[in-house]
Write an enzyme that holds these catalytic residues in place. Structure first.
Site, PDB file in Angstrom:
ATOM      1  N   CYS A 160      36.822  83.515  47.144  1.00  0.00           N
ATOM      2  CA  CYS A 160      37.238  82.648  46.038  1.00  0.00           C
ATOM      3  C   CYS A 160      36.600  81.254  46.158  1.00  0.00           C
ATOM      4  O   CYS A 160      35.396  81.141  45.963  1.00  0.00           O
ATOM      5  CB  CYS A 160      38.758  82.613  45.948  1.00  0.00           C
ATOM      6  SG  CYS A 160      39.350  82.180  44.304  1.00  0.00           S
ATOM      7  N   ARG A 207      43.067  81.046  33.563  1.00  0.00           N
ATOM      8  CA  ARG A 207      43.046  81.524  34.947  1.00  0.00           C
ATOM      9  C   ARG A 207      43.043  83.034  34.972  1.00  0.00           C
ATOM     10  O   ARG A 207      43.718  83.680  34.169  1.00  0.00           O
ATOM     11  CB  ARG A 207      44.265  81.023  35.733  1.00  0.00           C
ATOM     12  CG  ARG A 207      44.254  79.553  36.017  1.00  0.00           C
ATOM     13  CD  ARG A 207      45.292  79.185  37.069  1.00  0.00           C
ATOM     14  NE  ARG A 207      44.803  79.445  38.416  1.00  0.00           N
ATOM     15  CZ  ARG A 207      43.904  78.684  39.035  1.00  0.00           C
ATOM     16  NH1 ARG A 207      43.381  77.621  38.440  1.00  0.00           N
ATOM     17  NH2 ARG A 207      43.501  78.977  40.247  1.00  0.00           N
ATOM     18  N   HIS A 248      41.508  88.246  47.339  1.00  0.00           N
ATOM     19  CA  HIS A 248      42.405  87.890  48.432  1.00  0.00           C
ATOM     20  C   HIS A 248      43.180  89.142  48.838  1.00  0.00           C
ATOM     21  O   HIS A 248      43.101  90.176  48.170  1.00  0.00           O
ATOM     22  CB  HIS A 248      43.423  86.841  47.969  1.00  0.00           C
ATOM     23  CG  HIS A 248      42.841  85.571  47.463  1.00  0.00           C
ATOM     24  ND1 HIS A 248      42.434  84.549  48.284  1.00  0.00           N
ATOM     25  CD2 HIS A 248      42.611  85.139  46.197  1.00  0.00           C
ATOM     26  CE1 HIS A 248      41.991  83.540  47.550  1.00  0.00           C
ATOM     27  NE2 HIS A 248      42.077  83.874  46.278  1.00  0.00           N
TER      28      HIS A 248
HETATM   29  N1  GLN Z   1      39.430  76.367  42.660  1.00  0.00           N
HETATM   30  C1  GLN Z   1      38.747  77.610  42.401  1.00  0.00           C
HETATM   31  C2  GLN Z   1      39.030  78.229  41.034  1.00  0.00           C
HETATM   32  O1  GLN Z   1      40.097  78.050  40.486  1.00  0.00           O
HETATM   33  C3  GLN Z   1      39.080  78.576  43.512  1.00  0.00           C
HETATM   34  C4  GLN Z   1      40.522  79.036  43.499  1.00  0.00           C
HETATM   35  C5  GLN Z   1      40.905  79.834  44.725  1.00  0.00           C
HETATM   36  O2  GLN Z   1      40.245  79.778  45.751  1.00  0.00           O
HETATM   37  N2  GLN Z   1      42.027  80.543  44.650  1.00  0.00           N
HETATM   38  O3  GLN Z   1      38.150  78.884  40.512  1.00  0.00           O
END
Ligand code: GLN
Length: 247
Positions: A101, A135, A199
């Site tokens: 990520c 998101r 993850h």
């Molecule tokens: N900040 C990054 C995004 O939102 C990575 C998020 C994360 O590592 N969970 O794309």
């Protein structure tokens, strides 16, 4: 004199956990434990070195791991890794890197955070990241390319960024469920540098991926390690994933 009980043998696999104090959402640090245990279960010594923010990054390790993080932590991390280029030097001599990520985005050429700021990445993957419209949150299933194994990858994603790959990297495969890079593919691979949005910790959920990384670092694919309870976990998570790619 060094305590022999605390001095790893020269043949030990040296794993670096990069900036776990600022990168490591959703227990991504567990990826280091998975790799250490799977190495030791095969009778091979393994050490995990934590490299914290403010510390020099050693270039002498075999396999480096980066986890996820929020935008501010991610910006702090990339500045640190550019100022202390041990990771980039290690890759130049063949070390493997695995980023999740934010860690994946940092390994790329550049990323733009939700405040509109664009940060130069480490350039170890040919991937640039910009914010998406919403998101991406939920379970992901990826049908991996044949040379990466036959089992689909499962994981959990939570990110705003969408990543576009250039010709210097190829995706891990198409997403069967979830968003991944945002164009129907997931992750990026260049040589022994691999990035993913998954993850889990993803290496606990996908032992074949853990062993792929170990094979790169040990010089040969490691012996089989049957663990039926991981198979049951995988089946449960594959069933939990809603089918169909989300953009
Ligand atoms: N900040 C990054 C995004 O939102 C990575 C998020 C994360 O590592 N969970 O794309």
């Amino acid at each position: 004199m060094a305590d022999p009980a605390r001095t790893p043998p020269d043949s030990a696999l040296r794993i670096g956990l990069v900036l776990p104090d600022i990168l490591g959402t959703y227990s991504d640090a567990g990826n280091a434990q998975v790799l250490r245990c799977r190495t030791q279960w095969r009778g091979i010594a393994a050490t995990v070195t934590e490299i914290r923010h403010g510390e020099t990054v050693p270039s002498s390790l075999d396999l480096y791991l980066l986890g996820g993080g929020e935008d501010d932590a991610q910006a702090l991390a990339v500045n640190h890794l550019r100022a202390h280029p041990g990771l980039q030097q290690a890759v130049a001599r063949g070390a493997a890197v695995f980023g999740v990520c934010a860690g994946f985005q940092i390994l790329g050429t550049q990323f733009t955070t939700s405040d509109g700021a664009t940060h130069t990445g480490l350039g170890l993957l040919d991937a640039g990241t910009t914010p998406g419209r919403r998101r991406a949150v939920g379970e992901v299933v990826v049908d991996v390319a044949a040379e990466l194994g036959t089992e689909p990858l499962t994981g959990f994603e939570n990110h705003l960024g969408r990543s576009r790959l250039g010709i210097g990297s190829r995706p891990l495969g198409p997403v069967r469920a979830g968003t991944g890079n945002g164009d129907g593919t997931e992750g990026a691979l260049t040589g022994r540098v691999l990035g993913t949005y998954l993850h889990g910790p993803v290496l606990a959920r996908n032992p074949a991926l853990a062993d792929l990384l170990l094979g790169w670092s040990l010089g040969a694919p490691p012996a089989a390690l049957p663990l039926p309870e991981i198979g049951a976990l995988r089946q449960e998570r594959l069933r939990a994933a809603k089918r169909g790619p989300r953009r």
